[in-house]
Motif scaffolding. Structure first.
Motif, short mmCIF file in Angstrom:
data_model
loop_
_atom_site.label_atom_id
_atom_site.label_comp_id
_atom_site.label_asym_id
_atom_site.label_seq_id
_atom_site.Cartn_x
_atom_site.Cartn_y
_atom_site.Cartn_z
N GLU A 50 0.84 -1.20 0.00
CA GLU A 50 0.00 0.00 0.00
C GLU A 50 0.87 1.25 0.00
O GLU A 50 0.65 2.19 -0.76
CB GLU A 50 -0.96 -0.02 1.21
N THR A 51 1.90 1.26 0.85
CA THR A 51 2.82 2.40 0.91
C THR A 51 3.51 2.64 -0.43
O THR A 51 3.78 3.78 -0.81
CB THR A 51 3.89 2.16 1.99
N SER A 52 3.79 1.56 -1.15
CA SER A 52 4.54 1.69 -2.41
C SER A 52 3.78 2.52 -3.45
O SER A 52 4.39 3.04 -4.38
CB SER A 52 4.83 0.30 -3.00
N GLY A 53 2.46 2.62 -3.30
CA GLY A 53 1.68 3.37 -4.29
C GLY A 53 1.37 2.58 -5.55
O GLY A 53 0.91 3.13 -6.54
N TYR A 54 1.60 1.27 -5.50
CA TYR A 54 1.37 0.44 -6.70
C TYR A 54 -0.06 0.57 -7.22
O TYR A 54 -0.28 0.62 -8.43
CB TYR A 54 1.67 -1.03 -6.39
N MET A 55 -1.04 0.67 -6.30
CA MET A 55 -2.44 0.76 -6.73
C MET A 55 -2.76 2.09 -7.40
O MET A 55 -3.75 2.19 -8.13
CB MET A 55 -3.40 0.50 -5.56
N LYS A 56 -1.94 3.11 -7.15
CA LYS A 56 -2.12 4.38 -7.86
C LYS A 56 -1.68 4.22 -9.31
O LYS A 56 -2.31 4.72 -10.22
CB LYS A 56 -1.28 5.48 -7.21
N SER A 57 -0.56 3.54 -9.49
CA SER A 57 0.06 3.50 -10.82
C SER A 57 -0.38 2.31 -11.67
O SER A 57 -0.57 2.45 -12.88
CB SER A 57 1.58 3.46 -10.68
N PHE A 58 -0.50 1.13 -11.06
CA PHE A 58 -0.72 -0.10 -11.84
C PHE A 58 -1.83 -0.98 -11.25
O PHE A 58 -1.61 -2.18 -11.04
CB PHE A 58 0.57 -0.91 -11.92
N PRO A 59 -3.01 -0.40 -10.97
CA PRO A 59 -4.06 -1.23 -10.33
C PRO A 59 -4.44 -2.42 -11.19
O PRO A 59 -4.84 -3.47 -10.67
CB PRO A 59 -5.24 -0.24 -10.21
N GLN A 60 -4.28 -2.28 -12.50
CA GLN A 60 -4.70 -3.33 -13.44
C GLN A 60 -3.81 -4.57 -13.37
O GLN A 60 -4.18 -5.64 -13.84
CB GLN A 60 -4.73 -2.77 -14.87
N LEU A 61 -2.62 -4.42 -12.78
CA LEU A 61 -1.66 -5.53 -12.78
C LEU A 61 -1.60 -6.27 -11.44
O LEU A 61 -1.08 -7.38 -11.36
CB LEU A 61 -0.25 -4.99 -13.09
#
Ligand code: ATP
Ligand code: MG
Length: 302
Positions: A67-78
């Motif tokens: 969550e901290t990494s921000g992955y869901m901001k940038s690549f939610p589709q992956l």
């Protein structure tokens, strides 16, 4: 009509990849694994003298760090999350009922503390941050992990679970950009040494949505990502088999990575797509490893 058998079908027929019924999810034969092991030894022989600290994490990571990494901001589709059944006996009964009648039984599944690792280096940053300031010489780490990305495809080079070998460097801007340049040069040399046709090109990550377009353009404009490309399923559109990423101080700021003088660390990483490299070797030299050029076999198996 051209009834050309696809590269994926040829890999299945040769037994190198093993079908599971899901696009991008494959078993690997002993021979396929042996090629990856040999290439990893080559990586070790090139990078080994740098003194990187090796760490191996399983293919799942702490959801909080994800969550901290921000992955869901940038690549939610992956992203891939791990959910589990956490219900009562009654819930269990209705779950089984759902399965029986072919309804969606997964709806009641609850998120666990684990998500699937999207890139080998993700668990590293919080681990290093926890240790306190980086030494004067910076930090250099050696990682390898199965990674998950929800991008089902018939292209054998685009898998949903694949391995990434990575080196991550932390330090000053100069230190980490030198590191990245060194590995671009080494990458080209390594691929040439095993008879692969390589090109380096500027690249961007597949940031999601309209705002993502801007992030991608910005990444290109600032020369933050390069890829080493090798033809696998298409000569016109060769496949990224390595990537070379400079994060500036973005990860340093996000994770709290500091140098001895208190300044925020810059970071860079180089990633080898191990399945893609193996596939490039099979595509270039043929599916029978015994028939590969002697020079290539010598580099890989001595
Ligand atoms: P692509 O543009 O092809 O999607 P990427 O930019 O997403 O690649 P990175 O995020 O830089 O790739 O990951 C590092 C390396 O991991 C890539 O250079 C590639 O070799 C490998 N890789 C990435 N995605 C996949 C995949 N779906 N299947 C197999 N290997 C992959
Ligand atoms: Mg990708």
């Amino acid at each position: 009509m051209d009834m050309q058998v696809s590269f994926l079908d040829r890999l299945f027929d040769a037994g190198l990849l093993i079908e599971t019924g899901v696009d991008g999810l494959y078993g690997r034969s002993g021979q396929f694994e042996d090629v990856i092991a040999a290439f990893e030894r080559l990586i070790d022989s090139v990078g080994g003298a740098d003194g990187a600290e090796a760490m191996r994490f399983p293919p799942g990571m702490n959801r909080e760090f994800f969550e901290t990494s921000g992955y869901m901001k940038s690549f939610p589709q992956l992203a891939g999350t791990v959910h589990s059944f956490c219900g009562s006996e009654l819930d269990h009964m209705s779950l089984l009922k759902c399965m029986e009648v072919g309804e969606d039984w997964t709806k009641g599944q609850e998120a666990t503390d684990i998500v699937l690792t999207p890139a080998a280096c993700y668990p590293l940053y919080p681990t290093v941050a926890r240790r306190g300031k980086l030494p004067k010489s910076g930090g250099l780490y050696d990682l390898q992990s199965y990674c998950f990305r929800h991008e089902p495809s018939k292209d054998p080079a685009r898998q949903q679970l694949f391995r990434m070998r990575e080196y991550v460097c932390m330090g000053t801007e100069q230190h980490v950009t030198d590191f990245r340049q060194r590995w671009m040069d080494r990458g080209v040399e390594m691929m040439k040494s095993v008879g692969l046709d390589v090109a380096i090109d500027i690249a961007n990550d597949p940031f999601f949505g309209r705002a993502g377009k801007m992030l991608a353009n910005n990444q290109r404009d600032q020369n933050l990502k390069f890829e080493l490309l090798i033809p696998i399923t298409s000569t016109a559109k060769p496949t990224a088999c390595m990537s070379f990423n400079y994060h500036q101080d973005a990860f340093g700021t996000k994770w709290g990575l500091y140098l001895e003088d208190g300044s925020t660390a810059h970071t860079a990483c180089v990633g080898f797509g191990l399945e893609r490299i193996a596939l490039a070797l099979f595509h270039t030299h043929g599916l029978d490893v015994k028939a590969w050029p002697e020079s290539v076999r010598a580099v890989l198996w001595g």
